[in-house]
Motif scaffolding. Structure first.
Motif, PDB file in Angstrom:
ATOM      1  N   ASP A 163       5.263  21.907  -5.031  1.00  0.00           N
ATOM      2  CA  ASP A 163       4.323  21.172  -4.325  1.00  0.00           C
ATOM      3  C   ASP A 163       5.328  19.931  -4.720  1.00  0.00           C
ATOM      4  N   ARG A 164       6.299  19.889  -4.669  1.00  0.00           N
ATOM      5  CA  ARG A 164       7.562  18.477  -4.310  1.00  0.00           C
ATOM      6  C   ARG A 164       7.601  18.117  -4.041  1.00  0.00           C
ATOM      7  N   SER A 165       7.585  17.965  -2.402  1.00  0.00           N
ATOM      8  CA  SER A 165       6.636  16.218  -1.622  1.00  0.00           C
ATOM      9  C   SER A 165       5.474  15.159  -1.993  1.00  0.00           C
ATOM     10  N   GLU A 166       5.140  16.789  -1.886  1.00  0.00           N
ATOM     11  CA  GLU A 166       3.664  15.660  -2.391  1.00  0.00           C
ATOM     12  C   GLU A 166       3.934  15.117  -3.911  1.00  0.00           C
ATOM     13  N   ARG A 167       4.115  15.309  -4.713  1.00  0.00           N
ATOM     14  CA  ARG A 167       4.949  14.757  -5.915  1.00  0.00           C
ATOM     15  C   ARG A 167       5.843  13.327  -5.766  1.00  0.00           C
ATOM     16  N   TYR A 168       7.057  13.523  -4.922  1.00  0.00           N
ATOM     17  CA  TYR A 168       7.805  13.265  -4.803  1.00  0.00           C
ATOM     18  C   TYR A 168       6.892  11.656  -3.438  1.00  0.00           C
ATOM     19  N   ASN A 169       6.054  11.700  -3.104  1.00  0.00           N
ATOM     20  CA  ASN A 169       5.286  10.643  -2.257  1.00  0.00           C
ATOM     21  C   ASN A 169       4.518   9.713  -3.492  1.00  0.00           C
ATOM     22  N   GLU A 170       4.055  10.799  -4.709  1.00  0.00           N
ATOM     23  CA  GLU A 170       3.178   9.993  -5.056  1.00  0.00           C
ATOM     24  C   GLU A 170       4.241   8.644  -5.896  1.00  0.00           C
ATOM     25  N   ALA A 171       5.868   9.587  -6.076  1.00  0.00           N
ATOM     26  CA  ALA A 171       6.555   8.321  -7.291  1.00  0.00           C
ATOM     27  C   ALA A 171       7.153   7.775  -5.822  1.00  0.00           C
ATOM     28  N   LEU A 172       6.953   7.498  -4.994  1.00  0.00           N
ATOM     29  CA  LEU A 172       7.145   6.534  -3.827  1.00  0.00           C
ATOM     30  C   LEU A 172       6.235   5.154  -3.382  1.00  0.00           C
ATOM     31  N   VAL A 173       5.177   5.636  -4.102  1.00  0.00           N
ATOM     32  CA  VAL A 173       4.086   4.605  -3.631  1.00  0.00           C
ATOM     33  C   VAL A 173       4.368   3.935  -5.398  1.00  0.00           C
ATOM     34  N   LEU A 174       4.859   4.640  -6.723  1.00  0.00           N
ATOM     35  CA  LEU A 174       5.223   3.760  -7.902  1.00  0.00           C
ATOM     36  C   LEU A 174       6.212   2.959  -7.862  1.00  0.00           C
ATOM     37  N   ALA A 175       6.992   3.503  -7.019  1.00  0.00           N
ATOM     38  CA  ALA A 175       8.089   2.097  -6.667  1.00  0.00           C
ATOM     39  C   ALA A 175       7.563   1.400  -5.431  1.00  0.00           C
ATOM     40  N   LEU A 176       7.187   1.294  -4.494  1.00  0.00           N
ATOM     41  CA  LEU A 176       6.363   0.208  -3.399  1.00  0.00           C
ATOM     42  C   LEU A 176       6.127  -0.939  -4.885  1.00  0.00           C
ATOM     43  N   ARG A 177       5.138  -0.048  -5.256  1.00  0.00           N
ATOM     44  CA  ARG A 177       4.068  -0.861  -6.667  1.00  0.00           C
ATOM     45  C   ARG A 177       5.275  -2.440  -7.247  1.00  0.00           C
ATOM     46  N   GLU A 178       6.079  -1.188  -7.853  1.00  0.00           N
ATOM     47  CA  GLU A 178       6.948  -2.080  -8.950  1.00  0.00           C
ATOM     48  C   GLU A 178       7.294  -3.278  -8.282  1.00  0.00           C
ATOM     49  N   ALA A 179       8.068  -2.880  -6.687  1.00  0.00           N
ATOM     50  CA  ALA A 179       9.182  -3.611  -5.979  1.00  0.00           C
ATOM     51  C   ALA A 179       7.695  -5.242  -5.752  1.00  0.00           C
ATOM     52  N   GLN A 180       6.446  -4.619  -5.132  1.00  0.00           N
ATOM     53  CA  GLN A 180       5.645  -6.305  -5.745  1.00  0.00           C
ATOM     54  C   GLN A 180       5.925  -6.369  -6.090  1.00  0.00           C
ATOM     55  N   SER A 181       5.248  -6.157  -7.498  1.00  0.00           N
ATOM     56  CA  SER A 181       5.062  -6.883  -8.997  1.00  0.00           C
ATOM     57  C   SER A 181       6.618  -7.657  -9.432  1.00  0.00           C
ATOM     58  N   LYS A 182       7.877  -7.176  -8.810  1.00  0.00           N
ATOM     59  CA  LYS A 182       8.718  -7.962  -9.274  1.00  0.00           C
ATOM     60  C   LYS A 182       8.655  -9.224  -8.346  1.00  0.00           C
ATOM     61  N   ALA A 183       9.003  -9.025  -6.548  1.00  0.00           N
ATOM     62  CA  ALA A 183       7.671  -9.566  -6.010  1.00  0.00           C
ATOM     63  C   ALA A 183       7.672 -11.155  -6.355  1.00  0.00           C
ATOM     64  N   ARG A 184       6.397 -10.717  -6.367  1.00  0.00           N
ATOM     65  CA  ARG A 184       4.914 -11.480  -7.179  1.00  0.00           C
ATOM     66  C   ARG A 184       5.609 -12.513  -8.465  1.00  0.00           C
ATOM     67  N   THR A 185       6.422 -12.309  -8.981  1.00  0.00           N
ATOM     68  CA  THR A 185       6.852 -12.630 -10.216  1.00  0.00           C
ATOM     69  C   THR A 185       7.450 -13.652  -9.803  1.00  0.00           C
ATOM     70  N   LEU A 186       8.676 -13.396  -8.967  1.00  0.00           N
ATOM     71  CA  LEU A 186      10.027 -14.090  -8.511  1.00  0.00           C
ATOM     72  C   LEU A 186       9.701 -15.358  -7.718  1.00  0.00           C
TER      73      LEU A 186
END
Length: 245
Positions: A163-186
């Motif tokens: 189930d590589r696609s399903e797990r990759y989508n989970e990683a994408l969500v985490l990537a977006l959250r990290e990007a939002q956290s960085k933008a919030r800090t800046l």
């Protein structure tokens, strides 16, 4: 172009009446396929990375048979018989036939070098099979059975997930959250308001980081039970996100 008409002013005429003068002003309109250009905004551009660790449930094993003889037919015949024995041993472990495929079949000339001279030694026939094992608890058994049946090369063991696609989508969500956290800090550091919904996201290349496994010759494992530890796979996703402020 559409024109808007506007009654601009009144003028008097000789018989005491009045007449209005009408002027027209063009108004720009957009066709259904036209889009107004984006208003220039201040932009925060950040990266985001997401990682998901999972236990693999698939394994791919490359097993091989190499034979050598001065006679080409002899090398081919021996290789064919040994390869058939290896396949039979693998199928006896309930590995489906569709999970086994030939990935290389090659015939090479083999030479020795004596006193700087190249001397023909014979022919080498190489046959490599890729075996997909859906029950990773049987990986060691498959390796042992192949070696016992005559395989003399085990090229690598690679682990994966179904189930590589399903797990990759989970990683994408985490990537977006990290990007939002960085933008919030800046944005906080600059003291500005920002929109947490990015107006542009670019997905960088990501995927599964394979579990490494040593390539070895069959003579290293012959006669012993081969323990295989699959470890964990790391699924990674990387994005570039732009936020307006």
């Amino acid at each position: 172009m559409i024109y808007h008409f506007h009654w601009d002013k009144k003028v008097s005429i000789e018989d005491g009446g009045e007449m209005r003068i009408m002027h027209s002003y063009p108004i720009r309109t957009l066709s259904p396929n036209q889009v107004l250009p984006r208003r220039e905004v201040n932009v925060i551009t950040v990266s985001g990375e997401g990682r998901v660790s999972v236990e693999p449930n698939l394994a791919y094993i490359t097993v091989g048979v190499e034979t050598e003889s001065k006679n080409l037919q002899g090398a081919q015949g021996e290789n064919s018989q040994t390869s058939a024995n290896v396949l039979e041993a693998i199928f006896n472990l309930q590995v489906p036939r569709e999970n086994v495929r030939t990935i290389e079949y090659r015939i090479n000339n083999v030479y020795d070098f004596v006193d700087g001279k190249q001397i023909f030694r014979g022919y080498e026939v190489r046959h490599l099979l890729e075996v997909k094992v859906e029950d990773i608890s049987k990986v060691g058994e498959v390796v042992d059975a192949a070696v016992a049946a005559g395989a003399n090369v085990i090229y690598n063991v690679r682990f994966d997930i179904s189930d590589r696609s399903e797990r990759y989508n989970e990683a994408l969500v985490l990537a977006l959250r990290e990007a939002q956290s960085k933008a919030r800090t800046l944005a906080g550091a600059m003291g500005v308001n920002w929109n947490p919904v990015p107006f542009e996201i670019t997905e960088a290349k990501g995927g599964a980081v394979p579990v490494p496994f040593q390539t070895f010759e069959a003579t290293k494992v012959a006669g012993v039970s081969t323990p295989i530890e699959p470890g964990q796979l790391r699924i990674e996703a990387l994005i570039i996100a732009k936020f307006a402020y």
